[in-house]
Enzyme design. Structure first.
Site, PDB file in Angstrom:
ATOM      1  N   ASP A  11       0.872  -1.174   0.000  1.00  0.00           N
ATOM      2  CA  ASP A  11       0.000   0.000   0.000  1.00  0.00           C
ATOM      3  C   ASP A  11       0.911   1.227   0.000  1.00  0.00           C
ATOM      4  O   ASP A  11       2.133   1.116   0.116  1.00  0.00           O
ATOM      5  CB  ASP A  11      -0.894  -0.013   1.252  1.00  0.00           C
ATOM      6  CG  ASP A  11      -1.831   1.185   1.305  1.00  0.00           C
ATOM      7  OD1 ASP A  11      -2.348   1.594   0.246  1.00  0.00           O
ATOM      8  OD2 ASP A  11      -2.031   1.748   2.397  1.00  0.00           O
ATOM      9  N   SER A  12       0.290   2.399  -0.063  1.00  0.00           N
ATOM     10  CA  SER A  12       1.060   3.634   0.007  1.00  0.00           C
ATOM     11  C   SER A  12       1.591   3.893   1.416  1.00  0.00           C
ATOM     12  O   SER A  12       2.471   4.720   1.592  1.00  0.00           O
ATOM     13  CB  SER A  12       0.165   4.816  -0.389  1.00  0.00           C
ATOM     14  OG  SER A  12      -0.921   4.897   0.519  1.00  0.00           O
ATOM     15  N   CYS A  74      -4.394  -1.747  -1.849  1.00  0.00           N
ATOM     16  CA  CYS A  74      -4.475  -0.324  -2.171  1.00  0.00           C
ATOM     17  C   CYS A  74      -5.486  -0.195  -3.310  1.00  0.00           C
ATOM     18  O   CYS A  74      -5.297  -0.784  -4.382  1.00  0.00           O
ATOM     19  CB  CYS A  74      -3.098   0.157  -2.608  1.00  0.00           C
ATOM     20  SG  CYS A  74      -3.100   1.803  -3.319  1.00  0.00           S
ATOM     21  N   GLU A 154      -2.410   8.731   8.424  1.00  0.00           N
ATOM     22  CA  GLU A 154      -0.936   8.685   8.431  1.00  0.00           C
ATOM     23  C   GLU A 154      -0.349   9.634   9.485  1.00  0.00           C
ATOM     24  O   GLU A 154       0.785   9.459   9.910  1.00  0.00           O
ATOM     25  CB  GLU A 154      -0.380   9.025   7.036  1.00  0.00           C
ATOM     26  CG  GLU A 154      -0.651   7.971   5.977  1.00  0.00           C
ATOM     27  CD  GLU A 154       0.237   6.716   6.074  1.00  0.00           C
ATOM     28  OE1 GLU A 154       1.356   6.810   6.582  1.00  0.00           O
ATOM     29  OE2 GLU A 154      -0.237   5.643   5.646  1.00  0.00           O
ATOM     30  N   CYS A 186     -10.902   2.662   0.371  1.00  0.00           N
ATOM     31  CA  CYS A 186      -9.480   2.938   0.600  1.00  0.00           C
ATOM     32  C   CYS A 186      -9.102   2.153   1.845  1.00  0.00           C
ATOM     33  O   CYS A 186      -9.838   2.164   2.835  1.00  0.00           O
ATOM     34  CB  CYS A 186      -9.236   4.427   0.816  1.00  0.00           C
ATOM     35  SG  CYS A 186      -7.571   4.802   1.413  1.00  0.00           S
ATOM     36  N   HIS A 188      -7.007   2.629   4.064  1.00  0.00           N
ATOM     37  CA  HIS A 188      -6.751   3.396   5.289  1.00  0.00           C
ATOM     38  C   HIS A 188      -8.040   3.604   6.108  1.00  0.00           C
ATOM     39  O   HIS A 188      -7.973   3.824   7.315  1.00  0.00           O
ATOM     40  CB  HIS A 188      -6.201   4.796   4.951  1.00  0.00           C
ATOM     41  CG  HIS A 188      -4.746   4.827   4.592  1.00  0.00           C
ATOM     42  ND1 HIS A 188      -4.265   4.386   3.392  1.00  0.00           N
ATOM     43  CD2 HIS A 188      -3.665   5.292   5.287  1.00  0.00           C
ATOM     44  CE1 HIS A 188      -2.940   4.567   3.346  1.00  0.00           C
ATOM     45  NE2 HIS A 188      -2.559   5.110   4.487  1.00  0.00           N
TER      46      HIS A 188
HETATM   47  N1  DGL Z   1      -4.747   3.005   0.970  1.00  0.00           N
HETATM   48  C1  DGL Z   1      -4.697   3.260  -0.432  1.00  0.00           C
HETATM   49  C2  DGL Z   1      -5.980   2.976  -1.149  1.00  0.00           C
HETATM   50  O1  DGL Z   1      -6.646   2.055  -0.749  1.00  0.00           O
HETATM   51  C3  DGL Z   1      -3.961   4.509  -0.848  1.00  0.00           C
HETATM   52  C4  DGL Z   1      -4.429   5.754  -0.231  1.00  0.00           C
HETATM   53  C5  DGL Z   1      -3.550   6.929  -0.578  1.00  0.00           C
HETATM   54  O2  DGL Z   1      -2.349   6.856  -0.379  1.00  0.00           O
HETATM   55  O3  DGL Z   1      -4.117   7.923  -1.059  1.00  0.00           O
HETATM   56  O4  DGL Z   1      -6.307   3.587  -2.140  1.00  0.00           O
END
Ligand code: DGL
Length: 289
Positions: A11-12, A74, A154, A186, A188
């Site tokens: 993931d990011s 992600c 984050e 997402c 996150h």
């Molecule tokens: N967690 C990721 C997603 O599901 C990336 C979120 C991001 O870095 O913008 O898209």
């Protein structure tokens, strides 16, 4: 490929840990090889071309690191890079999170309107709407971009008034449109579950695609005869392109147990580029080094 090879997940940033958690709950004998590309977070505010390049580079890194399967934990990567990755790396299974999330949403929505909370990039890709309508052509889908959420997670601010405000702002259009099923588009966002549940009330079903993704991963490994032995001791490895200590602290707090050692990697991009990006991180990204 050895059956005790790890499952590669990326993931990011820390968001993909929500997927790691579900995968290891379902498959406790598997080892995870995780990469959080924090130098580039947030992915959702970058272009599709950039994210495709990152996602393919990281997939290559995980495969070279011995992964027997890769999960793009992600949504943004799944939206713009999954097809290309599957073509480019045909020898191992590669899955994303969007189709799993869409299937789970359709299962509970019973023909009702489905809301999707996602990053700007995932919303613009139209990936959820495309997959949902390809599975059920007359489904009504309302998408809502949530550009503040990833930075809140984050920055370790999930339990703040700022998080509550952002959640209320982003869920309101979905509630007004009559959505009773809302997909967290997402990885996150499950870390904001407390605030999201408070804002939507008890009657809305919140879909975390990680659960269905873990089931899909388990089925693929089972069908391929690649599940690790039930007596195997898993050995996890975790990498970040940002600060290992910051990742370990934040990740540990979010998942509620110590992360163990986190290592730094550049996953093959030029060291000079990383150094430059670290210097300019304040202007280009929001993460604590
Ligand atoms: N967690 C990721 C997603 O599901 C990336 C979120 C991001 O870095 O913008 O898209």
């Amino acid at each position: 490929m050895k059956i005790n090879a790890p499952v590669g997940i990326f993931d990011s940033g820390v968001g993909g840990l929500t997927v790691v958690k579900r995968v290891l709950e379902k498959l406790p004998n598997e080892s995870a090889l995780y990469l959080g590309d924090q130098i580039h977070v947030p992915y959702g505010e970058r272009t599709a071309d950039e994210i495709r390049a990152f996602a393919l580079g990281i997939t290559d890194f995980l495969i070279r690191g011995g992964a027997k399967m890769v999960i793009m934990a992600c949504n943004m990567s799944s939206a713009v890079a999954l097809e290309t990755a599957v073509e480019r790396f045909p020898r191992i299974p590669i899955i994303g999170v969007i189709e799993a999330g869409a299937r789970a949403a359709l299962h509970t929505a019973h023909g009702g309107t489905i809301g999707v909370l996602a990053t700007t990039g995932t919303v613009n890709s139209g990936a959820y709407t495309n997959i949902l309508t390809s599975l059920t052509p007359d489904v009504r889908v309302i998408q809502q971009a949530c550009p503040r959420f990833v930075t809140i997670v984050e920055s370790d601010m999930c339990d703040t008034a700022e998080a509550d405000d952002a959640v209320r702002e982003y869920v309101e259009p979905l509630l007004s449109a009559g959505c009773r099923t809302i997909v967290l588009g997402c990885t996150h966002y499950p870390f904001l579950m407390r605030a999201i549940r408070a804002a939507v009330g008890p009657d809305v079903t919140i879909i975390d695609p990680a659960e269905e993704t873990a089931i899909e991963a388990a089925n693929i490994l089972f069908d391929a005869g690649m599940l690790n032995s039930p007596h195997a001791e898993p050995a996890h490895a975790c990498f970040t392109t940002g600060s290992p200590s910051q990742f370990a602290d934040l990740g540990g707090r979010l998942i509620g147990r110590p992360m163990g050692e986190v290592q730094k990697t550049t996953w093959g991009i030029e060291l000079q580029e990383i150094a430059w990006q670290e210097k300019t991180a304040g202007q280009t990204t929001r993460f604590a080094l």
